[in-house]
Motif scaffolding. Structure first.
Motif, PDB file in Angstrom:
ATOM      1  N   UNK A 160       0.842  -1.193   0.000  1.00 34.29           N
ATOM      2  CA  UNK A 160       0.000   0.000   0.000  1.00 34.29           C
ATOM      3  C   UNK A 160       0.879   1.246   0.000  1.00 34.29           C
ATOM      4  N   UNK A 161       1.898   1.260   0.870  1.00 32.84           N
ATOM      5  CA  UNK A 161       2.793   2.420   0.979  1.00 32.84           C
ATOM      6  C   UNK A 161       4.183   1.949   1.383  1.00 32.84           C
ATOM      7  N   UNK A 162       5.187   2.517   0.734  1.00 31.89           N
ATOM      8  CA  UNK A 162       6.582   2.285   1.108  1.00 31.89           C
ATOM      9  C   UNK A 162       7.250   3.647   1.201  1.00 31.89           C
ATOM     10  N   UNK A 163       7.502   4.078   2.429  1.00 29.70           N
ATOM     11  CA  UNK A 163       8.132   5.374   2.684  1.00 29.70           C
ATOM     12  C   UNK A 163       9.308   5.155   3.627  1.00 29.70           C
ATOM     13  N   UNK A 164      10.061   6.190   3.902  1.00 29.73           N
ATOM     14  CA  UNK A 164      11.225   6.032   4.773  1.00 29.73           C
ATOM     15  C   UNK A 164      10.843   5.636   6.200  1.00 29.73           C
ATOM     16  N   UNK A 165       9.646   6.019   6.659  1.00 31.18           N
ATOM     17  CA  UNK A 165       9.241   5.707   8.022  1.00 31.18           C
ATOM     18  C   UNK A 165       8.009   4.807   8.105  1.00 31.18           C
ATOM     19  N   UNK A 166       7.536   4.278   6.969  1.00 28.29           N
ATOM     20  CA  UNK A 166       6.329   3.448   6.955  1.00 28.29           C
ATOM     21  C   UNK A 166       6.416   2.404   5.852  1.00 28.29           C
ATOM     22  N   UNK A 167       6.064   1.175   6.203  1.00 31.74           N
ATOM     23  CA  UNK A 167       5.866   0.102   5.231  1.00 31.74           C
ATOM     24  C   UNK A 167       4.475  -0.461   5.509  1.00 31.74           C
ATOM     25  N   UNK A 168       3.542  -0.228   4.607  1.00 35.50           N
ATOM     26  CA  UNK A 168       2.159  -0.672   4.803  1.00 35.50           C
ATOM     27  C   UNK A 168       1.805  -1.698   3.738  1.00 35.50           C
ATOM     28  N   UNK A 169       1.356  -2.871   4.199  1.00 31.76           N
ATOM     29  CA  UNK A 169       0.991  -3.955   3.307  1.00 31.76           C
ATOM     30  C   UNK A 169      -0.365  -4.517   3.683  1.00 31.76           C
ATOM     31  N   UNK A 170      -1.025  -5.114   2.697  1.00 31.42           N
ATOM     32  CA  UNK A 170      -2.276  -5.822   2.922  1.00 31.42           C
ATOM     33  C   UNK A 170      -2.014  -7.298   2.634  1.00 31.42           C
ATOM     34  N   UNK A 171      -2.270  -8.141   3.618  1.00 29.79           N
ATOM     35  CA  UNK A 171      -2.092  -9.581   3.474  1.00 29.79           C
ATOM     36  C   UNK A 171      -3.478 -10.207   3.408  1.00 29.79           C
ATOM     37  N   UNK A 172      -3.898 -10.561   2.196  1.00 31.45           N
ATOM     38  CA  UNK A 172      -5.244 -11.105   1.990  1.00 31.45           C
ATOM     39  C   UNK A 172      -5.339 -12.560   2.439  1.00 31.45           C
ATOM     40  N   UNK A 173      -4.258 -13.332   2.205  1.00 34.66           N
ATOM     41  CA  UNK A 173      -4.238 -14.724   2.635  1.00 34.66           C
ATOM     42  C   UNK A 173      -2.804 -15.228   2.628  1.00 34.66           C
ATOM     43  N   UNK A 174      -2.567 -16.254   3.421  1.00 39.68           N
ATOM     44  CA  UNK A 174      -1.254 -16.870   3.445  1.00 39.68           C
ATOM     45  C   UNK A 174      -0.453 -16.535   4.685  1.00 39.68           C
ATOM     46  N   UNK A 175       0.864 -16.751   4.573  1.00 43.07           N
ATOM     47  CA  UNK A 175       1.766 -16.582   5.703  1.00 43.07           C
ATOM     48  C   UNK A 175       2.926 -15.694   5.301  1.00 43.07           C
ATOM     49  N   UNK A 176       3.244 -14.724   6.163  1.00 41.15           N
ATOM     50  CA  UNK A 176       4.389 -13.848   5.913  1.00 41.15           C
ATOM     51  C   UNK A 176       5.077 -13.548   7.239  1.00 41.15           C
ATOM     52  N   UNK A 177       6.391 -13.404   7.168  1.00 37.69           N
ATOM     53  CA  UNK A 177       7.188 -12.996   8.327  1.00 37.69           C
ATOM     54  C   UNK A 177       7.752 -11.621   8.017  1.00 37.69           C
ATOM     55  N   UNK A 178       7.581 -10.711   8.966  1.00 34.94           N
ATOM     56  CA  UNK A 178       8.032  -9.328   8.801  1.00 34.94           C
ATOM     57  C   UNK A 178       9.114  -9.035   9.827  1.00 34.94           C
ATOM     58  N   UNK A 179      10.227  -8.498   9.357  1.00 39.17           N
ATOM     59  CA  UNK A 179      11.311  -8.033  10.219  1.00 39.17           C
ATOM     60  C   UNK A 179      11.375  -6.521  10.067  1.00 39.17           C
ATOM     61  N   UNK A 180      11.273  -5.813  11.162  1.00 38.35           N
ATOM     62  CA  UNK A 180      11.382  -4.356  11.136  1.00 38.35           C
ATOM     63  C   UNK A 180      12.725  -3.993  11.731  1.00 38.35           C
ATOM     64  N   UNK A 181      13.704  -3.730  10.880  1.00 36.87           N
ATOM     65  CA  UNK A 181      15.049  -3.414  11.336  1.00 36.87           C
ATOM     66  C   UNK A 181      15.351  -1.925  11.256  1.00 36.87           C
ATOM     67  N   UNK A 182      14.375  -1.121  10.828  1.00 36.68           N
ATOM     68  CA  UNK A 182      14.561   0.323  10.762  1.00 36.68           C
ATOM     69  C   UNK A 182      14.243   0.962  12.103  1.00 36.68           C
ATOM     70  N   UNK A 183      15.103   1.822  12.580  1.00 37.47           N
ATOM     71  CA  UNK A 183      14.905   2.402  13.906  1.00 37.47           C
ATOM     72  C   UNK A 183      13.693   3.323  13.972  1.00 37.47           C
ATOM     73  N   UNK A 184      13.353   3.996  12.877  1.00 36.30           N
ATOM     74  CA  UNK A 184      12.204   4.896  12.883  1.00 36.30           C
ATOM     75  C   UNK A 184      11.067   4.428  11.997  1.00 36.30           C
ATOM     76  N   UNK A 185      11.110   3.172  11.581  1.00 36.72           N
ATOM     77  CA  UNK A 185      10.116   2.644  10.651  1.00 36.72           C
ATOM     78  C   UNK A 185       8.990   1.933  11.386  1.00 36.72           C
ATOM     79  N   UNK A 186       7.783   2.112  10.906  1.00 34.56           N
ATOM     80  CA  UNK A 186       6.612   1.413  11.407  1.00 34.56           C
ATOM     81  C   UNK A 186       6.120   0.493  10.295  1.00 34.56           C
ATOM     82  N   UNK A 187       5.820  -0.751  10.650  1.00 31.24           N
ATOM     83  CA  UNK A 187       5.206  -1.674   9.710  1.00 31.24           C
ATOM     84  C   UNK A 187       3.728  -1.774  10.062  1.00 31.24           C
ATOM     85  N   UNK A 188       2.882  -1.599   9.050  1.00 34.99           N
ATOM     86  CA  UNK A 188       1.444  -1.786   9.228  1.00 34.99           C
ATOM     87  C   UNK A 188       1.002  -2.888   8.275  1.00 34.99           C
ATOM     88  N   UNK A 189       0.450  -3.957   8.852  1.00 33.10           N
ATOM     89  CA  UNK A 189      -0.042  -5.076   8.058  1.00 33.10           C
ATOM     90  C   UNK A 189      -1.542  -5.171   8.292  1.00 33.10           C
TER      91      UNK A 189
END
Length: 79
Positions: free
Chosen positions: A23-52
């Motif tokens: 949905x969005x990939x910015x320096x401080x935000x990674x936003x994704x929509x997971x409709x089905x399945x399995x995913x592993x998310x690693x947030x290694x950015x100090x100021x980054x927020x992941x929204x799933x």
């Protein structure tokens, strides 16, 4: 299976038959929509927020690791 590394410090590993949309990939935000399945998310950015988001709600993750599984009738999040 796929592994994606995003410049903002987000790493994503998705399994077979996983439906994921960015949905969005910015320096401080990674936003994704997971409709089905399995995913592993690693947030290694100090100021980054992941929204799933999923059909059942969403999760915000600050520097962390989480597994996100979307089934037919439920979602499971494992930190």
């Amino acid at each position: 299976m796929v592994e994606l590394i995003v410049p903002n410090g987000t790493w994503i590993r998705a399994g077979n038959s996983t439906q994921i949309q960015f949905i969005a990939l910015e320096t401080d935000l990674a936003e994704m929509d997971l409709a089905s399945g399995l995913a592993r998310f690693y947030n290694k950015g100090s100021g980054t927020v992941i929204k799933v988001t999923s059909p059942f709600g969403y999760v915000l993750a600050y520097p962390a690791r989480l597994d996100f599984y979307v089934g037919d009738n439920s979602v499971e999040v494992v930190p």
